[in-house]
Scaffold this active site. Structure first.
Site, PDB file in Angstrom:
ATOM      1  N   LYS A 191       0.736  -1.175  -0.046  1.00  0.00           N
ATOM      2  CA  LYS A 191       0.061   0.088   0.085  1.00  0.00           C
ATOM      3  C   LYS A 191       1.005   1.114   0.207  1.00  0.00           C
ATOM      4  O   LYS A 191       1.940   1.243   0.601  1.00  0.00           O
ATOM      5  CB  LYS A 191      -0.893  -0.122   1.237  1.00  0.00           C
TER       6      LYS A 191
ATOM      7  N   SER B  57      -9.655   1.772   2.986  1.00  0.00           N
ATOM      8  CA  SER B  57      -8.511   2.279   2.081  1.00  0.00           C
ATOM      9  C   SER B  57      -7.600   1.572   1.447  1.00  0.00           C
ATOM     10  O   SER B  57      -7.057   1.941   0.326  1.00  0.00           O
ATOM     11  CB  SER B  57      -7.939   3.604   2.748  1.00  0.00           C
TER      12      SER B  57
ATOM     13  N   SER C  27      -9.422  -0.530   7.252  1.00  0.00           N
ATOM     14  CA  SER C  27      -9.123  -0.256   5.874  1.00  0.00           C
ATOM     15  C   SER C  27      -8.337  -1.481   5.340  1.00  0.00           C
ATOM     16  O   SER C  27      -8.102  -1.845   4.120  1.00  0.00           O
ATOM     17  CB  SER C  27      -7.973   0.791   5.785  1.00  0.00           C
TER      18      SER C  27
HETATM   19  N1  GLN Z   1     -12.676   4.302   6.542  1.00  0.00           N
HETATM   20  C1  GLN Z   1     -12.174   4.716   7.719  1.00  0.00           C
HETATM   21  C2  GLN Z   1     -11.942   6.239   7.495  1.00  0.00           C
HETATM   22  O1  GLN Z   1     -12.355   6.639   6.477  1.00  0.00           O
HETATM   23  C3  GLN Z   1     -10.972   3.861   7.934  1.00  0.00           C
HETATM   24  C4  GLN Z   1      -9.841   4.032   7.346  1.00  0.00           C
HETATM   25  C5  GLN Z   1      -8.492   3.334   7.643  1.00  0.00           C
HETATM   26  O2  GLN Z   1      -8.697   2.101   8.290  1.00  0.00           O
HETATM   27  N2  GLN Z   1      -7.255   3.757   7.067  1.00  0.00           N
HETATM   28  O3  GLN Z   1     -11.137   6.432   8.429  1.00  0.00           O
END
Ligand code: GLN
Length: 490
Positions: A81, A156, A180
């Site tokens: 990532k 994400s 994420s």
């Molecule tokens: N979807 C969540 C957010 O937008 C978690 C994102 C993540 O785990 N990096 O904050």
């Protein structure tokens, strides 16, 4: 072996073939690069493909193997990532702010992969600075779900999950602040593990919300998840939150079965508005766990779960607003070129460097931390956090693990939620309480609805990754969901 078969291998299978010299790392890496070239115009999982470096690393791995040195990940190609620093390979966080940023050092997890002579194919797409649940907040382009190209892969770490599901890599690394790793794993039919807070070093991980961020593996099966954990877990003096506990062999308990284990089903996670197919798939999966010998406890309740989303959206943006203050155009990253003075330079750098979701988070966080509001929002959210943590502690006195859905629905359409932040945030109701409590959880394939994968989440007490892997492995052995592959057509 034909190159499309090579790409489908798991880490364990590839390792066996490499060890017995039936394939070479160069062959395997070439096969992955060909697959990337083949499907990327539809999936868009990658932001950077490091072809030359990858082939050089593969050659090095092959010469190591010839000398009789093979570690579990030697010669096996991975995607990373784009939030983890990779020396010499640009690390953008899917943001214009870091579009041309080439880190001078490796994240600790990358160093650990390199010690084993792993191969790094490239960097995956994500929501900008890991803020999002769909990958649509990437500043560059959205990633498409290999199961249905009109759907999101989840976020994400959507590029990592889609890349593994589409066989562009044998495995990938992601990061998880509120879900994420697990959400995209669930949406793409791969295995995603968020380790306990402190289990894996975040040195070199670009910070989003430092009290919640963790790095973990996205893999094709549970065994591979254990293998990657063996490689990346452990103390690091350069991450002050990393914990100096010994790292067990995560493959050690995989075959022990789950007879007599107590698995709780917290009712608050089977929320109103949940897709009926998700509810049914989870019901079937829970019965399967029961058949395998687990004792199911239906009476588990975590009543503060309903405050988790609100608390998360105070805590995570507050930390983000502080962490992202460093992007001022002076030290690194994008710098607005035509400013008249320093204030304007900083303003314009941030105005053009950050996308709308990142700005929304910075504003939310700055507001929650500002004088007069700090006690009402931030301090209160911290108190809620403690209550949520204590509630989990109590439940784990009687349960070895908990089972829940990963999300109330399967993958949604690209464009469906992108203009409705609240709907997007609600996607994570089942995953964010886990980060708030700092505990581990794994997402594994557990069914389909209209050819879209459904994920099951198994949650454990701190440092119980071994138990989660053991339950997940027993379930995986008894089911075929993880073996299904997307057709990638359209
Ligand atoms: N979807 C969540 C957010 O937008 C978690 C994102 C993540 O785990 N990096 O904050």
């Amino acid at each position: 072996m034909p190159s499309n078969r090579l790409c489908q291998l798991t880490i364990r299978q590839a390792h066996e073939l490499l060890k017995h010299r039936e394939i070479s790392s160069v062959e395997l890496t070439r096969a992955a690069l060909e697959r990337i070239a083949d499907v990327e115009n539809r999936i868009h999982a990658c932001l950077t493909i490091a072809e030359e470096t990858a082939l050089r690393q593969a050659k090095e791995a092959d010469s190591h193997i010839r000398d009789g040195n093979i570690a579990p990940l030697t010669g096996i190609p991975a995607l990373i990532k784009d939030v983890m620093c990779t020396k010499g390979i640009r690390t953008t966080c899917a943001s214009k702010m870091l579009e041309n940023f080439v880190p001078p050092y490796d994240a600790r997890v990358i160093e650990k992969l390199k010690v084993q002579k792993a191969v790094i194919l490239g960097k995956t797409n994500m929501d900008e600075f890991a803020m999002g649940s769909s990958n649509e907040h990437s500043a560059f382009f959205p990633t498409h779900n290999p199961w249905d190209l009109s759907c999101v892969p989840g976020g994400s770490s959507g590029g990592s999950a889609a890349g593994v599901a589409a066989d562009e890599a044998i495995y990938a690394l992601g990061s998880d602040t509120g879900g994420s790793i697990r959400l995209p794993a669930g949406f793409c039919n791969v295995v995603g593990l968020k380790p306990t807070y402190g289990r894996v070093s975040r040195f070199g991980l670009v910070a989003f919300a430092s009290s919640l961020d963790q790095i973990g593996p996205l893999t094709k099966d549970v065994t591979d998840s254990a293998w990657v954990m063996n490689a990346i877990a452990g103390f690091d003096s350069r991450d002050s939150t990393s914990v100096p506990y010994p790292v067990p062999d995560y493959t050690g308990q995989l075959i022990s079965g789950i007879k007599g284990m107590r698995i709780g089903i917290p009712k608050e996670y089977f929320v109103e508005g949940m897709q009926s197919e998700v509810r049914e798939a989870l019901g079937v999966a829970i019965r399967k766990l029961e058949e395998l010998g687990a004792e199911i406890d239906w009476e588990v309740s975590l009543p503060h779960t309903k405050y988790a989303l609100a608390a998360y959206y105070i805590l995570a943006p507050s930390e983000a607003s502080a962490n992202l203050a460093r992007y001022d155009g002076v030290k690194y990253g994008f710098s607005y070129p035509n400013a008249n003075n320093v204030i304007q330079a900083i303003e314009k750098t941030r105005q053009f460097g950050f996308g709308p979701e990142v700005k929304r988070r910075i504003m939310l966080g700055t507001y929650a931390l500002s004088a007069g509001y700090y006690d009402a929002y931030y301090v209160k959210a911290q108190k809620v956090r403690t209550l949520i943590k204590q509630e989990f502690d109590r439940v784990f006195e009687r349960c070895d693990a908990l089972v829940t859905p990963i999300s109330p629905t399967a993958a949604f359409k690209i464009g469906e939620k992108v203009d409705d932040p609240l709907q997007m945030y609600l996607t994570d109701v089942c995953t964010l309480p886990i980060n708030i409590a700092g505990i581990p959880a794994i997402s594994i394939p557990a069914g389909f609805c209209n050819n879209l994968p459904i994920g099951m989440q198994i949650i454990g007490k701190p440092f119980s990754e071994e138990i989660l892997l053991r339950i997940a492995f027993a379930y995986e052995q008894a089911t075929d969901w993880h073996k299904r592959k997307p057709a990638i057509t359209g």
